[in-house]
Design an enzyme around this catalytic site. Structure first.
Site, PDB file in Angstrom:
ATOM      1  N   CYS A  96      -4.624   0.118  -1.615  1.00 33.47           N
ATOM      2  CA  CYS A  96      -3.588  -0.930  -1.206  1.00 33.47           C
ATOM      3  C   CYS A  96      -4.357  -2.408  -1.435  1.00 33.47           C
ATOM      4  CB  CYS A  96      -2.890  -0.609   0.007  1.00 33.47           C
ATOM      5  SG  CYS A  96      -4.090  -0.824   1.534  1.00 33.47           S
ATOM      6  N   ASN A 113      -6.609  -2.585   2.483  1.00 38.00           N
ATOM      7  CA  ASN A 113      -7.068  -1.427   3.038  1.00 38.00           C
ATOM      8  C   ASN A 113      -7.097  -1.501   4.738  1.00 38.00           C
ATOM      9  OD1 ASN A 113     -10.468   0.005   2.988  1.00 38.00           O
ATOM     10  ND2 ASN A 113      -8.474   1.046   3.010  1.00 38.00           N
ATOM     11  N   CYS A 145      -3.580  -1.293   6.098  1.00 42.30           N
ATOM     12  CA  CYS A 145      -2.483  -0.524   6.675  1.00 42.30           C
ATOM     13  C   CYS A 145      -1.928   0.743   5.663  1.00 42.30           C
ATOM     14  CB  CYS A 145      -1.131  -1.521   6.566  1.00 42.30           C
ATOM     15  SG  CYS A 145      -1.267  -2.943   7.468  1.00 42.30           S
ATOM     16  N   ARG A 146      -1.492   0.501   4.465  1.00 40.70           N
ATOM     17  CA  ARG A 146      -1.194   1.515   3.559  1.00 40.70           C
ATOM     18  C   ARG A 146      -2.351   2.522   3.289  1.00 40.70           C
ATOM     19  NH1 ARG A 146       1.990  -1.845  -0.407  1.00 40.70           N
ATOM     20  NH2 ARG A 146      -0.014  -3.238   0.121  1.00 40.70           N
ATOM     21  N   SER A 147      -3.276   2.445   2.578  1.00 41.23           N
ATOM     22  CA  SER A 147      -4.227   3.112   2.095  1.00 41.23           C
ATOM     23  C   SER A 147      -5.076   3.939   3.132  1.00 41.23           C
ATOM     24  CB  SER A 147      -5.300   2.547   1.069  1.00 41.23           C
ATOM     25  OG  SER A 147      -5.960   1.396   1.467  1.00 41.23           O
ATOM     26  N   ASP A 166       4.727  -2.467   1.531  1.00 38.33           N
ATOM     27  CA  ASP A 166       3.788  -3.612   2.645  1.00 38.33           C
ATOM     28  C   ASP A 166       4.378  -3.687   3.806  1.00 38.33           C
ATOM     29  OD1 ASP A 166       1.903  -4.792   3.574  1.00 38.33           O
ATOM     30  OD2 ASP A 166       1.327  -6.141   1.891  1.00 38.33           O
TER      31      ASP A 166
HETATM   32  P1  4NP Z   1      -2.093  -2.847   3.248  1.00 34.97           P
HETATM   33  O1  4NP Z   1      -1.418  -4.388   4.104  1.00 34.97           O
HETATM   34  O2  4NP Z   1      -2.206  -3.686   1.880  1.00 34.97           O
HETATM   35  O3  4NP Z   1      -1.175  -1.973   3.261  1.00 34.97           O
HETATM   36  O4  4NP Z   1      -3.510  -2.933   3.839  1.00 34.97           O
HETATM   37  C1  4NP Z   1      -1.767  -5.663   3.991  1.00 34.97           C
HETATM   38  C2  4NP Z   1      -2.795  -6.127   5.054  1.00 34.97           C
HETATM   39  C3  4NP Z   1      -3.591  -7.302   4.601  1.00 34.97           C
HETATM   40  C4  4NP Z   1      -2.907  -8.125   4.105  1.00 34.97           C
HETATM   41  C5  4NP Z   1      -1.787  -7.917   3.232  1.00 34.97           C
HETATM   42  C6  4NP Z   1      -1.515  -6.587   3.047  1.00 34.97           C
HETATM   43  N1  4NP Z   1      -3.554  -9.457   3.980  1.00 34.97           N
HETATM   44  O5  4NP Z   1      -2.815 -10.350   3.387  1.00 34.97           O
HETATM   45  O6  4NP Z   1      -4.355  -9.808   4.877  1.00 34.97           O
END
Ligand code: 4NP
Length: 168
Positions: free
Chosen positions: A14, A17, A19-21, A131
């Protein structure tokens, strides 16, 4: 430890790294364990960005996973690298932007599967895992619903490759 061959190694990707992955990694591990194939697999997750390298998952992802019996606490963020295409022949992006970034990194000779994770679940209502980072707690439950469905489908697919049905 003997490294797992790339053909049996799965990487979830994702943006951050956190939240989703990592949620996909934990849910897929649990699903594969229930199916008895986890020990035959390599499973990891990574982010396109480097903002959260070395950090545990988002506390909301940890809490939502915990409510369904998944433990995300030991996972730590890392950034995807070109070497991942040598180590993993199953690379799953959570959304189209992640997929485009991975396609830009993919060596021309990559022999594996690179695609959207939700396309594993033919009945899934969505093609992308939204997201949840800037939203509320509901978003994390929705992420889990989608990832549980795709994990079941991916385990069913990999299971036939690891232990083909008798006579088949
Ligand atoms: P993820 O979510 O891609 O599912 O881990 C996010 C976590 C952090 C950020 C964006 C999306 N960020 O911009 O820091």
């Amino acid at each position: 430890m003997i490294p797992v061959p790339p053909e049996r190694s799965v990487l979830f990707v994702c943006l951050g790294n956190i939240c989703r992955s990592p949620t996909a990694e934990a849910v897929f591990r649990a699903t594969a364990q229930r199916a008895g194939i986890l020990t035959a697999l390599g499973v990891d997750s990574a982010g396109i960005g480097d903002w959260h390298v070395g950090q545990p998952p988002d506390r909301r992802a940890i809490a939502a996973g915990h409510r369904r019996g998944y433990d995300l606490t030991r996972l730590r963020g890392r950034q995807v690298t070109a070497d991942d295409f040598d180590r993993f022949h199953w690379i799953f992006a959570m959304d189209q932007a992640n997929l485009r970034a991975l396609e830009a990194l993919r060596p021309a000779t990559y022999p594996g599967h690179l695609g959207l994770f939700l396309t594993m679940a033919p009945g899934a209502a969505l093609r992308e895992v939204p997201d949840p980072y800037y939203g509320g707690a509901d978003g994390f439950d929705h992420v889990l619903d989608l990832i549980e469905e795709a994990s079941e489908a991916l385990v069913a697919k990999l299971r036939t490759r690891i232990s083909p049905p008798a006579g088949g």
